[in-house]
Design a protein around this motif. Sequence first.
Motif, short mmCIF file in Angstrom:
data_model
loop_
_atom_site.label_atom_id
_atom_site.label_comp_id
_atom_site.label_asym_id
_atom_site.label_seq_id
_atom_site.Cartn_x
_atom_site.Cartn_y
_atom_site.Cartn_z
N ASP A 75 43.61 28.65 54.22
CA ASP A 75 43.78 28.93 55.65
C ASP A 75 42.78 29.94 56.19
O ASP A 75 42.84 30.31 57.37
N GLY A 76 41.88 30.44 55.33
CA GLY A 76 40.87 31.39 55.76
C GLY A 76 41.40 32.79 56.01
O GLY A 76 40.75 33.60 56.67
N ARG A 77 42.55 33.11 55.43
CA ARG A 77 43.15 34.43 55.65
C ARG A 77 42.69 35.45 54.62
O ARG A 77 42.94 36.65 54.78
N ILE A 78 42.04 34.97 53.55
CA ILE A 78 41.38 35.86 52.60
C ILE A 78 39.98 35.31 52.37
O ILE A 78 39.75 34.11 52.50
N ASN A 79 39.06 36.20 52.02
CA ASN A 79 37.68 35.76 51.82
C ASN A 79 37.43 35.39 50.36
O ASN A 79 38.30 35.54 49.50
N GLU A 80 36.24 34.93 50.10
CA GLU A 80 35.85 34.49 48.75
C GLU A 80 36.01 35.62 47.72
O GLU A 80 36.47 35.40 46.60
N SER A 81 35.62 36.82 48.12
CA SER A 81 35.71 37.96 47.20
C SER A 81 37.15 38.24 46.80
O SER A 81 37.44 38.49 45.61
N GLU A 82 38.06 38.22 47.76
CA GLU A 82 39.48 38.45 47.47
C GLU A 82 40.03 37.34 46.57
O GLU A 82 40.80 37.61 45.64
N TYR A 83 39.63 36.12 46.85
CA TYR A 83 40.11 35.00 46.05
C TYR A 83 39.53 35.06 44.64
O TYR A 83 40.23 34.74 43.67
N ASP A 84 38.26 35.48 44.51
CA ASP A 84 37.64 35.61 43.19
C ASP A 84 38.36 36.63 42.31
O ASP A 84 38.48 36.44 41.10
N GLN A 85 38.84 37.71 42.93
CA GLN A 85 39.59 38.71 42.16
C GLN A 85 40.86 38.08 41.58
O GLN A 85 41.19 38.30 40.41
#
Length: 129
Positions: free
Chosen positions: A57-67
Amino acid sequence: MKQAFRKPVAILGLALVIGLTSCASYLENVAKAGDALAVAGDLFVATGNLYDGLYRDGRINESEYDQWREFAVYFKKAFPAAVEAWKTLKAHPDADSGQADDILDLITDMSTKLFEYYIKAFAKTSGGS
């Protein structure tokens, strides 16, 4: 119990298990670690679903998801090992207490980190930052 209340109750249970582990006897700790593992397995799936939805949904960015992705890889390796170690402790209550403490610490650490990821994701779904 309604579905909407099960997850918060499970999370509260996990938090209590983690908090109480330091005040209990060895056998109580082994039992509580087993409970924590059972809850952690379900919480891992719920947390993964939250992160997937937030990312989609675009509520977190790639960096947050990578963590989260990095932690998920760690969890998928550590969780089965922790379950096996717990089964060994349960079957051999006379095991070296130093090794038992290390295993219980690993389970507590893993559960605590998972809980932190869940809280971050839950805050995002609730409009938090």
